[in-house]
Write an enzyme that holds these catalytic residues in place. Structure first.
Site, PDB file in Angstrom:
ATOM      1  CB  CYS A   1      -0.954   0.085   1.189  1.00  0.00           C
ATOM      2  SG  CYS A   1      -2.206  -1.183   1.187  1.00  0.00           S
TER       3      CYS A   1
ATOM      4  NE  ARG B   1       5.596   1.951  -0.857  1.00  0.00           N
ATOM      5  CZ  ARG B   1       5.814   1.822   0.441  1.00  0.00           C
ATOM      6  NH1 ARG B   1       4.886   1.363   1.238  1.00  0.00           N
ATOM      7  NH2 ARG B   1       6.969   2.164   0.965  1.00  0.00           N
TER       8      ARG B   1
ATOM      9  CD1 TRP C   1      -0.822  -6.777  -2.897  1.00  0.00           C
ATOM     10  CD2 TRP C   1      -0.643  -7.093  -0.696  1.00  0.00           C
ATOM     11  NE1 TRP C   1      -0.573  -8.112  -2.680  1.00  0.00           N
ATOM     12  CE2 TRP C   1      -0.458  -8.340  -1.345  1.00  0.00           C
ATOM     13  CE3 TRP C   1      -0.573  -7.044   0.692  1.00  0.00           C
ATOM     14  CZ2 TRP C   1      -0.208  -9.515  -0.658  1.00  0.00           C
ATOM     15  CZ3 TRP C   1      -0.319  -8.223   1.389  1.00  0.00           C
ATOM     16  CH2 TRP C   1      -0.147  -9.436   0.721  1.00  0.00           C
TER      17      TRP C   1
ATOM     18  CG  ASN D   1       1.814   0.650   4.243  1.00  0.00           C
ATOM     19  OD1 ASN D   1       2.980   1.015   4.243  1.00  0.00           O
ATOM     20  ND2 ASN D   1       1.471  -0.594   4.069  1.00  0.00           N
ATOM     21  N   GLY D   2      -0.541  -1.025   6.288  1.00  0.00           N
ATOM     22  CA  GLY D   2      -0.231  -1.885   7.426  1.00  0.00           C
ATOM     23  C   GLY D   2      -1.458  -2.653   7.871  1.00  0.00           C
TER      24      GLY D   2
ATOM     25  CD  GLU E   1      14.687 -15.878  -8.338  1.00  0.00           C
ATOM     26  OE1 GLU E   1      14.077 -16.051  -7.279  1.00  0.00           O
ATOM     27  OE2 GLU E   1      14.549 -14.860  -9.034  1.00  0.00           O
TER      28      GLU E   1
ATOM     29  CE  LYS F   1      11.422 -13.936 -10.386  1.00  0.00           C
ATOM     30  NZ  LYS F   1      12.272 -13.310  -9.422  1.00  0.00           N
TER      31      LYS F   1
ATOM     32  CD  GLU G   1       7.926 -13.751  -8.121  1.00  0.00           C
ATOM     33  OE1 GLU G   1       7.950 -12.997  -7.151  1.00  0.00           O
ATOM     34  OE2 GLU G   1       8.861 -13.807  -8.942  1.00  0.00           O
TER      35      GLU G   1
ATOM     36  CG  HIS H   1      15.728 -38.768  -0.574  1.00  0.00           C
ATOM     37  ND1 HIS H   1      16.100 -40.008  -0.124  1.00  0.00           N
ATOM     38  CD2 HIS H   1      16.878 -38.145  -0.931  1.00  0.00           C
ATOM     39  CE1 HIS H   1      17.418 -40.129  -0.183  1.00  0.00           C
ATOM     40  NE2 HIS H   1      17.906 -39.009  -0.681  1.00  0.00           N
TER      41      HIS H   1
ATOM     42  CE  LYS I   1      10.695  -4.571  -7.804  1.00  0.00           C
ATOM     43  NZ  LYS I   1      10.907  -6.010  -7.979  1.00  0.00           N
TER      44      LYS I   1
HETATM   45  N1  HGA Z   1      -5.002  -3.424   5.963  1.00  0.00           N
HETATM   46  C1  HGA Z   1      -5.284  -2.442   4.972  1.00  0.00           C
HETATM   47  C2  HGA Z   1      -4.014  -1.902   4.345  1.00  0.00           C
HETATM   48  C3  HGA Z   1      -3.262  -2.991   3.657  1.00  0.00           C
HETATM   49  C4  HGA Z   1      -1.836  -2.683   3.356  1.00  0.00           C
HETATM   50  O1  HGA Z   1      -1.166  -1.832   3.899  1.00  0.00           O
HETATM   51  N2  HGA Z   1      -1.262  -3.500   2.476  1.00  0.00           N
HETATM   52  O2  HGA Z   1       0.068  -3.342   2.191  1.00  0.00           O
HETATM   53  C5  HGA Z   1      -6.234  -2.972   3.909  1.00  0.00           C
HETATM   54  O3  HGA Z   1      -6.401  -4.187   3.755  1.00  0.00           O
HETATM   55  O4  HGA Z   1      -6.840  -2.165   3.236  1.00  0.00           O
END
Ligand code: HGA
Length: 607
Positions: free
Chosen positions: A2, A27, A74, A98-99, A479, A483, A486, A502, A602
């Protein structure tokens, strides 16, 4: 992840907020939104999906206002819908976050019991309600924010806009980065200096627990005890031009092709070629007392760390522990005082790695950081900062940052070995010579791009793919699988070649391509034996080796990729290229979104 931007402007802010979000889209791109205050009201535009959707909405319905906050998301709590998109508004308060607010459930219940109605499934919305409730109880905006922050547990960077006080923005950080930008008659908030680069280079990094009251003519910063504090205003050194793709189809492709240059650029600050010496770009890099190295990272950076473990143990004879950052703290690792703890991260903001770094610091470790963003939180908290000079990496799948990390880690291994008295001058000269050959060898590997593209179809039609390697090629197998997962969404696993028998060998049938990474060298014969075990069971093998390796073992493989012959030390750096190109071409063949694959972002700034 975010991203957050806030502008207290002298002119309308919406376009500039959008520009800031573009620079933060790495982000997260689940949704985006902007809220401004104008004519005494809070007004917002939000849109699910990529930022282009929000831009479209703003074009159709512009947003006036001289003050605003913006967000690219995100999702952690609640799906990527418009209702869950930030900014969230409750009454007179708008918030971007963000968080994760870890105690959001009891707070939400408390607020619902208080008659409040929630419009989203996010953890974030409680913050808007809490601040608004304090306002309705009669507090001013600053007092309301100060009253709410101690109630929030978890990690957050917040920007808060209050309708009734349209000349002030509030920012707060705990466990997620936030910067204050200083402009001319304007001031800003941003997740990082990069977001604010077109607006200003004058930046103050908020410290843990800090919060800020930002006005046009002044900024006041408080610590977690609400005492006024000064945070140094530094020149970020980050400028406004946005990265562009040039003639490449995708950023990932461009970044793969940049590797000869950026690896050379990175090595230049670690190698004294004429003297045949390896030096770290920091004063007093004496590592002679290091008795154990603890390596911590996530994803691709973790695989770079796995390669480095081989080098540290082989050259310096120093024992190495390695963990993924999200597990590190929780196994309560035993670390001797004075040990070296090494953290690897492209962005320097990865929340898991940053939390692990702080844990290691509390355990008395010396902190070394390999990262690509010298202004990042990790870089600023390092005792020993070992920068990669990869330039901005935009593609979500890391490529050039990985090979630059390997270059730095090889230099660190040699430096450590010399400091420990385990490396003769002649051996050091040899290491410098081999590392100096890496950029040209990467160029040689890139010459096989078309051949790799031509065989991508074989892999694109598979549902599952296995990658095998031994020694430093084992992390490369991991890796390669990462890749492919992803960006092409094909299920892939990497295994140590000898581990197949194994268990995983039971997966082998003619529908599962097996990609074997086996440069000729001391481990070649053993890996090839494992490859034959796969072939004997009907497995379809793609061999990545050099001319000698392909000549010796290529027969019967469904495809081979011939790399330049290189010294084993630089093989992981060079063999990263075909692994990246294969994933890239498979993704293109499948028509996926190469630079912004689904569900990812990212820089992962939540734990
Ligand atoms: N928890 C919040 C913000 C998510 C966030 O910071 N993601 O990196 C949400 O879900 O909107």
């Amino acid at each position: 992840m975010c991203g957050i931007v806030g502008i207290l402007g002298a002119t309308p802010v919406a376009d500039r907020l959008l520009e800031g979000l573009k620079r933060l889209e790495y982000r997260g791109y689940d949704s985006a939104g902007i809220c401004t205050e104008h004519d005494g009201e809070l007004d917002r535009r939000r849109a699910p999906g990529k930022l282009a959707n929000l831009a479209e909405r703003l074009r159709a319905d512009p947003l006036p206002g001289l003050i605003g906050i913006a967000h690219t998301r995100w999702a952690t709590h609640g799906g990527p819908t418009e209702d869950n998109a930030h900014p969230h508004i409750a009454g007179d308060v708008s918030v971007v976050h963000n968080g994760i607010i870890e105690n959001f459930r009891p707070l939400r219940e408390e607020l619902i019991a208080d008659g409040r109605t929630f419009l989203s499934e996010t953890d974030t919305e409680v913050v808007a309600h809490l601040v608004d409730r304090e306002l309705k109880r009669g507090l001013g905006a600053r007092e309301a924010v100060a009253a709410v922050l101690p109630r929030l547990h978890g990690a957050f960077a917040l920007a808060v806009l209050v309708r009734t006080e349209p000349d002030v923005l509030f920012g707060a950080r705990l466990g997620a980065p936030l910067t204050v930008g200083y402009g001319d008659g304007e001031n800003y908030l941003g997740s990082d200096a990069h977001a604010l680069a077109p607006l200003t280079q004058r930046i103050a990094y908020l410290e843990e627990g800090d919060w800020a009251e930002v006005r046009r003519d002044r900024v006041q910063i408080f610590d977690r005890d609400n005492a006024t504090v000064e945070r140094e205003i530094v020149n970020s050194g980050v400028f406004g031009h946005a990265a562009d793709r040039g003639n490449y189809r995708h950023f990932m492709q461009k970044e793969i092709y940049e590797q000869p240059v950026v690896v050379a650029q990175t090595l230049r600050s670690y190698l004294q070629r004429l003297e045949g010496r390896v030096t770290l770009p920091i004063p007093e890099s004496d590592l002679s007392d290091v008795r154990r190295v603890t390596v911590v990272a996530c994803g691709t950076s973790f695989y770079a760390g796995m390669v480095a473990r081989y080098w540290f143990e082989q050259f310096a004879r120093v024992p190495v522990d390695i963990d993924v950052a999200s597990e590190f703290r929780y196994r309560q690792p035993v670390m001797e005082p004075g040990g070296l703890a090494l953290f690897i991260s492209q962005s320097g903001e990865t929340a898991d790695t940053l939390a692990a770094l702080r844990h290691a610091r509390a355990e008395g470790q010396r902190i070394a950081v390999v990262c690509n963003v010298p202004t990042s939180s990790m870089a600023r908290e390092a005792d020993i900062l070992l920068p990669t000079h990869a330039g901005p990496e935009i593609g979500v799948a890391s490529t050039k940052a990985f090979t630059c990390q390997l270059a730095v880690l090889a230099a660190l291994a040699a430096n450590l070995a010399r400091a420990k008295g385990k490396l003769s001058e002649a051996a050091e000269r040899e290491i410098v010579r081999h590392l100096s050959e890496a950029p040209a060898a990467i160029n040689g590997a890139l010459a096989y791009d078309e051949a790799i593209e031509a065989m991508a179809g074989t892999v694109a039609s598979a549902r599952d793919v296995l990658y095998l390697g031994r020694g430093t090629d084992y992390p490369l197998a991991l890796e390669g699988a990462l890749k492919l997962k992803e960006i092409s969404y094909i299920h892939a696993e990497g295994y140590a070649a000898g581990e197949m028998k194994h268990g995983p060998i039971a997966l082998i049938d003619d529908a599962v391509p097996v990609i074997v990474i086996a440069p000729s060298g001391p481990l070649f014969e053993k890996t090839v034996s494992n490859m034959q075990e796969v072939r004997a069971r009907g497995g379809r093998v793609i061999l990545i080796s050099d001319y000698d390796g392909v000549a010796a073992a290529g027969e019967g493989c469904i495809a081979t990729i011939t790399m330049p012959k290189v010294h084993p030390l630089i093989a992981p750096i060079v063999y990263a290229v075909p692994v990246q190109l294969l994933a890239y071409h498979v993704a293109v063949a499948k028509g996926t979104d190469v630079d912004q694959p689904r569900n990812l972002a990212k820089s992962v700034t939540v734990e």
